[in-house]
Structures are given as C-alpha cells and as structure tokens.
Design a protein around this motif. Structure first.
Motif, PDB file in Angstrom:
ATOM      1  N   PHE A 162       0.860  -1.192   0.000  1.00 13.65           N
ATOM      2  CA  PHE A 162       0.000   0.000   0.000  1.00 13.65           C
ATOM      3  C   PHE A 162       0.896   1.243   0.000  1.00 13.65           C
ATOM      4  CE2 PHE A 162      -3.498   2.536   2.303  1.00 13.65           C
ATOM      5  CZ  PHE A 162      -4.230   2.701   1.134  1.00 13.65           C
ATOM      6  N   PRO A 163       1.518   1.525  -1.140  1.00 14.89           N
ATOM      7  CA  PRO A 163       2.442   2.661  -1.205  1.00 14.89           C
ATOM      8  C   PRO A 163       1.691   3.975  -1.417  1.00 14.89           C
ATOM      9  CG  PRO A 163       2.379   1.581  -3.337  1.00 14.89           C
ATOM     10  CD  PRO A 163       1.421   0.827  -2.436  1.00 14.89           C
ATOM     11  N   GLY A 164       2.432   5.085  -1.433  1.00  9.71           N
ATOM     12  CA  GLY A 164       1.864   6.367  -1.854  1.00  9.71           C
ATOM     13  C   GLY A 164       1.284   7.200  -0.742  1.00  9.71           C
ATOM     14  N   SER A 165       1.264   6.678   0.492  1.00  8.00           N
ATOM     15  CA  SER A 165       0.642   7.377   1.624  1.00  8.00           C
ATOM     16  C   SER A 165      -0.833   7.676   1.385  1.00  8.00           C
ATOM     17  CB  SER A 165       1.389   8.686   1.969  1.00  8.00           C
ATOM     18  OG  SER A 165       1.071   9.082   3.289  1.00  8.00           O
ATOM     19  N   THR A 166      -1.495   6.795   0.637  1.00  7.46           N
ATOM     20  CA  THR A 166      -2.940   6.932   0.449  1.00  7.46           C
ATOM     21  C   THR A 166      -3.657   6.832   1.795  1.00  7.46           C
ATOM     22  OG1 THR A 166      -2.690   5.967  -1.728  1.00  7.46           O
ATOM     23  CG2 THR A 166      -4.926   6.010  -0.840  1.00  7.46           C
ATOM     24  N   ILE A 167      -3.050   6.125   2.744  1.00  3.99           N
ATOM     25  CA  ILE A 167      -3.643   6.017   4.084  1.00  3.99           C
ATOM     26  C   ILE A 167      -3.886   7.403   4.683  1.00  3.99           C
ATOM     27  CG2 ILE A 167      -1.428   5.828   5.375  1.00  3.99           C
ATOM     28  CD1 ILE A 167      -4.517   3.686   6.081  1.00  3.99           C
ATOM     29  N   GLY A 168      -3.040   8.377   4.296  1.00  6.62           N
ATOM     30  CA  GLY A 168      -3.154   9.738   4.807  1.00  6.62           C
ATOM     31  C   GLY A 168      -4.422  10.448   4.352  1.00  6.62           C
ATOM     32  N   ASN A 169      -5.051   9.947   3.299  1.00 11.90           N
ATOM     33  CA  ASN A 169      -6.271  10.600   2.812  1.00 11.90           C
ATOM     34  C   ASN A 169      -7.497  10.247   3.656  1.00 11.90           C
ATOM     35  OD1 ASN A 169      -4.843  10.128  -0.385  1.00 11.90           O
ATOM     36  ND2 ASN A 169      -5.092  12.120   0.576  1.00 11.90           N
ATOM     37  N   LEU A 170      -7.306   9.361   4.638  1.00 12.48           N
ATOM     38  CA  LEU A 170      -8.416   8.964   5.511  1.00 12.48           C
ATOM     39  C   LEU A 170      -8.264   9.615   6.882  1.00 12.48           C
ATOM     40  CD1 LEU A 170      -8.270   6.726   3.278  1.00 12.48           C
ATOM     41  CD2 LEU A 170      -9.117   5.161   4.992  1.00 12.48           C
ATOM     42  N   THR A 171      -9.383   9.831   7.558  1.00 11.35           N
ATOM     43  CA  THR A 171      -9.315  10.268   8.959  1.00 11.35           C
ATOM     44  C   THR A 171      -8.688   9.122   9.758  1.00 11.35           C
ATOM     45  OG1 THR A 171     -11.443   9.299   9.469  1.00 11.35           O
ATOM     46  CG2 THR A 171     -11.447  11.617   8.741  1.00 11.35           C
ATOM     47  N   HIS A 172      -8.254   9.418  10.979  1.00  6.61           N
ATOM     48  CA  HIS A 172      -7.577   8.381  11.759  1.00  6.61           C
ATOM     49  C   HIS A 172      -8.495   7.171  11.984  1.00  6.61           C
ATOM     50  CE1 HIS A 172      -4.414  11.218  12.175  1.00  6.61           C
ATOM     51  NE2 HIS A 172      -5.180  12.085  12.813  1.00  6.61           N
ATOM     52  N   ALA A 173      -9.761   7.450  12.305  1.00  2.00           N
ATOM     53  CA  ALA A 173     -10.691   6.342  12.573  1.00  2.00           C
ATOM     54  C   ALA A 173     -10.898   5.502  11.310  1.00  2.00           C
ATOM     55  CB  ALA A 173     -12.025   6.892  13.064  1.00  2.00           C
ATOM     56  N   ALA A 174     -11.057   6.172  10.167  1.00  2.00           N
ATOM     57  CA  ALA A 174     -11.258   5.434   8.913  1.00  2.00           C
ATOM     58  C   ALA A 174      -9.995   4.674   8.519  1.00  2.00           C
ATOM     59  CB  ALA A 174     -11.671   6.403   7.800  1.00  2.00           C
ATOM     60  N   ALA A 175      -8.821   5.243   8.855  1.00  2.00           N
ATOM     61  CA  ALA A 175      -7.559   4.566   8.548  1.00  2.00           C
ATOM     62  C   ALA A 175      -7.468   3.252   9.326  1.00  2.00           C
ATOM     63  CB  ALA A 175      -6.377   5.473   8.870  1.00  2.00           C
ATOM     64  N   VAL A 176      -7.871   3.291  10.597  1.00  2.00           N
ATOM     65  CA  VAL A 176      -7.847   2.069  11.412  1.00  2.00           C
ATOM     66  C   VAL A 176      -8.787   1.025  10.800  1.00  2.00           C
ATOM     67  CG1 VAL A 176      -8.479   1.105  13.672  1.00  2.00           C
ATOM     68  CG2 VAL A 176      -7.155   3.230  13.547  1.00  2.00           C
ATOM     69  N   ASP A 177      -9.984   1.452  10.411  1.00  2.00           N
ATOM     70  CA  ASP A 177     -10.949   0.519   9.797  1.00  2.00           C
ATOM     71  C   ASP A 177     -10.372  -0.086   8.518  1.00  2.00           C
ATOM     72  OD1 ASP A 177     -12.722   1.076  11.770  1.00  2.00           O
ATOM     73  OD2 ASP A 177     -14.015   2.374  10.565  1.00  2.00           O
ATOM     74  N   LEU A 178      -9.734   0.757   7.703  1.00  2.00           N
ATOM     75  CA  LEU A 178      -9.181   0.271   6.430  1.00  2.00           C
ATOM     76  C   LEU A 178      -8.080  -0.765   6.675  1.00  2.00           C
ATOM     77  CD1 LEU A 178      -9.112   0.600   3.323  1.00  2.00           C
ATOM     78  CD2 LEU A 178      -7.213   2.176   3.650  1.00  2.00           C
ATOM     79  N   LEU A 179      -7.202  -0.466   7.632  1.00  2.00           N
ATOM     80  CA  LEU A 179      -6.093  -1.386   7.897  1.00  2.00           C
ATOM     81  C   LEU A 179      -6.604  -2.710   8.472  1.00  2.00           C
ATOM     82  CD1 LEU A 179      -3.615   1.294   9.249  1.00  2.00           C
ATOM     83  CD2 LEU A 179      -3.405   0.028   7.094  1.00  2.00           C
ATOM     84  N   ARG A 180      -7.706  -2.645   9.190  1.00  2.00           N
ATOM     85  CA  ARG A 180      -8.346  -3.893   9.671  1.00  2.00           C
ATOM     86  C   ARG A 180      -8.932  -4.669   8.487  1.00  2.00           C
ATOM     87  NH1 ARG A 180      -8.847  -4.618  14.939  1.00  2.00           N
ATOM     88  NH2 ARG A 180      -8.637  -2.789  16.291  1.00  2.00           N
ATOM     89  N   ALA A 181      -9.554  -3.925   7.558  1.00  2.00           N
ATOM     90  CA  ALA A 181     -10.139  -4.580   6.376  1.00  2.00           C
ATOM     91  C   ALA A 181      -9.034  -5.262   5.560  1.00  2.00           C
ATOM     92  CB  ALA A 181     -10.892  -3.559   5.520  1.00  2.00           C
ATOM     93  N   PHE A 182      -7.850  -4.645   5.493  1.00  2.00           N
ATOM     94  CA  PHE A 182      -6.723  -5.270   4.774  1.00  2.00           C
ATOM     95  C   PHE A 182      -6.383  -6.624   5.394  1.00  2.00           C
ATOM     96  CE2 PHE A 182      -4.477  -1.153   3.091  1.00  2.00           C
ATOM     97  CZ  PHE A 182      -5.549  -0.921   2.267  1.00  2.00           C
ATOM     98  N   ARG A 183      -6.365  -6.652   6.726  1.00  2.00           N
ATOM     99  CA  ARG A 183      -6.045  -7.924   7.407  1.00  2.00           C
ATOM    100  C   ARG A 183      -7.078  -8.979   7.054  1.00  2.00           C
ATOM    101  NH1 ARG A 183      -5.258  -8.426  13.321  1.00  2.00           N
ATOM    102  NH2 ARG A 183      -4.652 -10.461  12.558  1.00  2.00           N
ATOM    103  N   ALA A 184      -8.344  -8.550   7.062  1.00  2.00           N
ATOM    104  CA  ALA A 184      -9.420  -9.501   6.743  1.00  2.00           C
ATOM    105  C   ALA A 184      -9.279  -9.986   5.298  1.00  2.00           C
ATOM    106  CB  ALA A 184     -10.774  -8.835   6.958  1.00  2.00           C
ATOM    107  N   THR A 185      -8.960  -9.090   4.388  1.00  2.00           N
ATOM    108  CA  THR A 185      -8.821  -9.480   2.979  1.00  2.00           C
ATOM    109  C   THR A 185      -7.652 -10.451   2.804  1.00  2.00           C
ATOM    110  OG1 THR A 185      -9.778  -7.422   2.141  1.00  2.00           O
ATOM    111  CG2 THR A 185      -8.291  -8.588   0.657  1.00  2.00           C
TER     112      THR A 185
END
Ligand code: AVI
Length: 313
Positions: free
Chosen positions: A153-176
């Motif tokens: 997940f390059p590019g710092s796209t994670i930065g485009n999310l709020t902190h709470a949404a970033a946590v949710d996204l990173l959890r979704a990555f684990r699930a995927t």
C-alpha cells in the motif's frame, strides 16, 4: 464503454455531491477527484518538483525492497491495494520474488491498462487483477486463497483517511489478506508545514487544476453549470489535525445547479475536497497497533520526508 461498476459509481457521485453541497460546511469525498482526467493530473502531480512523496518513496523502495524481502520472506502473493498505475510495483514484486500479483482497484479500465503494461515488463509474473472497492474486505481469487500474502500500500494513500477510517481500512486489509499476513505501507511524515503546503499548491498550478477538475466533472457528469472562474484552489495546513487540506473557495457569491438541485456559496465559503494526514513515526506505529498490526521495521530518507513501514498481522 460504461461498465456496471462505472454506472454504480455515477449514482454514488450524484448522491455524494448533492449531499455534500447541501451541508452547512460543504464537502465532497476525495475519491471523486479521480475520474480519468483527475487520474492523469494526479500522475502529473507525482512528477512535480514540489511534490516530494512519490520521488522519496521510490528512492526508499529502490534502496530497501530487497531487505523487505529478506525480513518478510520471498515467494509470497503480493496484493496491492488501490494499485492505480502500478508504477512502484515492479521493484517490489521483483525484490519479493512474488508468487503472484493481485492488483486491486476500483477503476476497471485503469486496472486493465496497468495489468497489461506490467505483463509486458514482467512476462513471468502471474497477474490476477480484481476490480473492487478495497475499503471493504474482498474475496481474493481462489487461485491465491490460503497462500502466504503480503499487502502493498504505497503512496501514503492512508493519509487521505481520517484516523478512525484509517484504522478501519487497515483492519479490512487484514481480513482481505487472511492468515498471518504482512503489510508494506508508505506513510508521509510530519515536517515543516511550508514544505507540505508547497507540495499541495505547486507553482505550475497542476494541483489547482486537479482540484478544480472536480467542478468540471460535476458539470460534465451531473448536468451542472458551475462557473469555474468563481472558484480557486486552497491548500491550508491544519496543525491541530496534522493534515493538509484541499478546498475550493468561492471568489464571489455564486449560485449554480448540479444533480438536479440548486446550490449557493458566499464569497470565501469553501468546498472541502481532500485531507492528507501526515504522521510522525510513533503515530504511524500507533496506527498499526490500533488496527491489529505489529510494526516490524521502518525506513526513512535522509531528510525524514517520508517513511516506509513493514508490519505483521
Ligand atoms: C493520493 N494521495 C496520497 C495524494 C496525497 O498526497 O494525499 C493525493 C494528492 N492530492 C493532492 N496532491 C496529491
């Protein structure tokens, strides 16, 4: 040709614009910046002298991808989230000696082009593209299910999310990814705000064009009549929230219609179009832990502009 995904996206776009412009503080989610023209402009941004993230991250990957392979182990399936044009992919999949490459992107046409380009560069690589919204857990192709995985997940796209949404996204990555995956992720660092502001308001005006294209897109796709000359690009640093913001500010009182509704803005009022959060190393490691990942290693450049992290699920 319009695909089912594109059609779904169009009605999403109309809803998001009408809802976002009806609020007292007007906002349109950043993902709508990326129609074909917006994606082309973003590619231009990545080559601007002021936009340090892409160049710095590429340097980090060139220098350290082999070490990532040594730590995480080679021969894994590389799953890239929001692969876009896949420009940073070759160095990573080669260093990791990837067993297969699964690029995931919402844009089916972008995905097709990027996969074809990569197949020409790396003819031996097994490429299994998935057109999907990577913010939700995704069923990976059955050919790779149960195999050892590393997310990319390059590019710092994670930065485009709020902190709470970033946590949710990173959890979704684990699930995927499933099992005990690894994640290799680029995260832009907090630094002198003047440097960040210049990166998001470049002297050639490409970022301004990228932001204003959103209004042009509304006019094109949602039967709008927004006078583009009544808006200007703004990119202020928000120190409290640790992020650079993009806004479209009305330069005069303006009234227009779009998506079948009428909207008005007073002079100086803005439409908030993007956030790009910047993290310290400690904040990045905390983010990992909050989402159930264990930070393993990180690398930064000599000027501490950007960081690249390796985490374990
Ligand atoms: C895609 N994303 C990581 C970019 C960023 O730096 O936040 C988007 C961007 N917006 C303006 N310039 C670049």
């Amino acid at each position: 040709m319009t695909s089912v995904a594109d059609t779904l996206l169009d009605s999403d776009f109309a809803d998001a614009v009408v809802r976002g412009l009806s609020q007292p503080r007007k906002v349109i989610p950043a993902r709508y910046l990326y129609d074909r023209r917006g994606s082309e402009l973003f590619e231009e941004i990545t080559e601007l002298p002021e936009y340090y993230p892409t160049r710095t991250e590429t340097g980090l990957l060139n220098a350290h991808a082999p070490e990532i392979g040594r730590i995480a182990g080679t021969g894994k399936v590389v799953v890239e989230f929001g692969s876009g044009s896949s420009t940073k992919t070759p160095v990573f999949v080669e260093a990791l000696r990837a067993a297969a490459y699964v690029p995931i992107d919402i844009s089916a046409s972008f995905l097709r082009d990027a996969a074809a380009r990569l197949a020409r560069m790396l003819p031996e690589l097994d490429i299994l593209p998935v057109a999907a919204d990577f913010t939700k857990p995704i069923a990976l192709p059955s050919a790779v299910k149960g195999r050892p995985m590393i997310g990319f997940f390059p590019g710092s796209t994670i930065g485009n999310l709020t902190h709470a949404a970033a946590v949710d996204l990173l959890r979704a990555f684990r699930a995927t990814l499933g099992g005990e995956p690894w994640l290799a992720i680029g995260i832009d660092l907090r630094k002198n705000p003047r440097l960040i502001e210049a990166a998001y308001d470049d002297s050639a005006g490409v970022t301004a064009a990228f932001n204003l294209n959103l209004l042009a897109r509304i006019n094109r796709e949602l039967d709008g009549n927004i006078p583009l000359d009544a808006f200007e690009h703004r990119a202020p640093w928000n120190d409290d929230l640790g992020r650079i913001e993009m806004h479209l500010a009305a330069t005069r009182d303006v009234r227009f219609h779009a998506g079948g509704e009428t909207f008005s803005l007073r002079e100086g009022e803005t439409i908030h179009t993007e956030n790009s959060h910047k993290y310290t190393i400690e904040e990045a490691r905390l983010l990992a832990r909050a989402a159930g990942w264990r930070p393993v290693r990180y690398w930064t450049d000599a000027r501490a502009l950007f960081s690249f992290h390796l985490w374990r699920g």
